[in-house]
Design a protein around this motif. Structure first.
Motif, PDB file in Angstrom:
ATOM      1  N   MET A   1     -14.557  71.253 -19.141  1.00  0.00           N
ATOM      2  CA  MET A   1     -14.938  69.897 -19.519  1.00  0.00           C
ATOM      3  C   MET A   1     -15.672  69.862 -20.856  1.00  0.00           C
ATOM      4  O   MET A   1     -15.663  68.855 -21.555  1.00  0.00           O
TER       5      MET A   1
ATOM      6  N   SER B   1     -16.996  66.580 -22.891  1.00  0.00           N
ATOM      7  CA  SER B   1     -16.117  65.424 -22.695  1.00  0.00           C
ATOM      8  C   SER B   1     -16.899  64.133 -22.490  1.00  0.00           C
ATOM      9  O   SER B   1     -16.375  63.044 -22.744  1.00  0.00           O
TER      10      SER B   1
ATOM     11  N   LYS C   1      -7.460  70.908 -22.225  1.00  0.00           N
ATOM     12  CA  LYS C   1      -8.749  71.505 -21.889  1.00  0.00           C
ATOM     13  C   LYS C   1      -8.622  72.533 -20.757  1.00  0.00           C
ATOM     14  O   LYS C   1      -9.615  72.921 -20.157  1.00  0.00           O
ATOM     15  N   SER C   2      -7.402  72.957 -20.475  1.00  0.00           N
ATOM     16  CA  SER C   2      -7.189  73.857 -19.340  1.00  0.00           C
ATOM     17  C   SER C   2      -7.291  75.318 -19.765  1.00  0.00           C
ATOM     18  O   SER C   2      -7.124  75.664 -20.943  1.00  0.00           O
TER      19      SER C   2
ATOM     20  N   GLU D   1     -12.750  71.755 -12.142  1.00  0.00           N
ATOM     21  CA  GLU D   1     -13.330  71.314 -13.401  1.00  0.00           C
ATOM     22  C   GLU D   1     -14.632  72.074 -13.657  1.00  0.00           C
ATOM     23  O   GLU D   1     -15.583  71.964 -12.877  1.00  0.00           O
TER      24      GLU D   1
ATOM     25  N   ASN E   1     -17.896  72.479 -15.608  1.00  0.00           N
ATOM     26  CA  ASN E   1     -18.793  71.667 -16.419  1.00  0.00           C
ATOM     27  C   ASN E   1     -19.517  72.541 -17.450  1.00  0.00           C
ATOM     28  O   ASN E   1     -20.726  72.737 -17.412  1.00  0.00           O
TER      29      ASN E   1
END
Length: 301
Positions: free
Chosen positions: A1, A4, A76-77, A159, A161
């Motif tokens: 992330m 973001s 963003k992977s 996800e 962070n």
């Protein structure tokens, strides 16, 4: 992330971090070049400084290019394998850096407390041995918490962070209980972060005692403190943020901002700390610049 949540400043962050990354690379490459080319810098202290500069280049390159891609593109992977490869490389290099800072403190301690034996003890073979030790310790010890984290079950949220794969964010995503992994991570941090920090503190206490009690002239005291101050500043900055994050591996919202400090800002500052506070390095840098200007003028004008 990554960052973001801050949609409106993604491009500002990208430009800022890119400039910091490029400046970090140029600064550390300059330090390596000076130590390699200037005979006045061919000593154990500057050998370890150049090794530290090379380590910083690799350390920032593990995370920052991926962060820049994250900020500027929509992708963003990261793959599971890629994530844990980044985790292992980052932790191993970070632990190597902690141990290398302790080796550099030992070098200064030996130079000030045993100046007559310094050149005999710090011969080429011993310097190479000391230089290889942090890499061995860092890459072996970091393997243990990485394996314990990889053994966790990941079956739910995916996800992270953070702007890179780190222990706490990954452990918080696990479906299984991460308690053992948390404990192992903390123990590894104690061995590779806290213990080197205590060793550095012990060396500098002895250095201060020696300088105050055994050196009579103010010039000798100033010279002794000036050779140690740069390393002390770098160590304090790096250890201060690293211990806050890794001794208690429970991720919170501010960890990624702290991580920016020791992954980007401190590697950027380090070459300037070692050059601007060191007269010999500044003289060597000035000499190299004058030589470059002369050659440029002779060849092109």
């Amino acid at each position: 992330m990554a960052f973001s949540d801050f949609h409106q400043i993604q491009y500002i962050l990208f430009i800022t971090i890119l400039l910091m990354y490029l400046t970090c690379l140029i600064g550390n490459i300059t330090v390596i070049f000076l130590v390699k080319t200037e005979t006045s810098l061919h000593s154990p202290m500057y050998f370890f400084i150049s090794l530290f500069a090379a380590l910083e280049i690799v350390f920032v390159s593990v995370t920052v290019p991926n962060l820049l891609a994250n900020l500027i593109t929509g992708n963003k992977s990261i793959s599971f394998t890629g994530c844990f490869a980044q985790l292992y490389a980052f932790s191993a290099l970070g632990e190597t850096e902690c141990c290398l800072l302790a080796i550099m403190a030992f070098d200064r301690h030996l130079a000030i407390n045993s100046p007559l034996h310094y050149t005999i003890i710090m011969n080429h073979t011993f310097c190479l041995l000391l230089a290889s030790l942090p890499w061995i310790v860092g890459f072996i010890i970091s393997f243990i918490p990485t394996i314990f984290t990889a053994w966790l079950e990941f079956c739910g949220p995916n996800e992270i962070n953070h702007f890179f794969c780190d222990f706490a964010p990954l452990q918080n995503l696990a479906c299984s209980d991460p308690f053992i992994s948390n404990v192992v991570t903390s123990l590894a941090a104690i061995v590779t972060v806290v213990i080197p920090f205590v060793i550095i503190a012990g060396f500098y206490i002895q250095i201060i005692v020696t300088v105050i009690s055994k050196m009579n002239s103010s010039e000798s005291k100033h010279k002794a403190f000036s050779t140690c101050s740069s390393h002390l500043i770098v160590s304090s900055l790096f250890y201060g943020t690293a211990m806050i994050v890794y001794i208690r591996p429970k991720a919170n919202h501010y960890d990624k901002f702290l991580a920016l400090t020791y992954t980007v800002l401190i590697p950027l500052v380090n070459p300037f700390v070692y050059t601007l506070r060191n007269r010999i390095v500044k003289d060597s840098l000035g000499k190299s610049l004058r030589c470059f200007v002369r050659n440029f003028h002779y060849n092109f004008l």
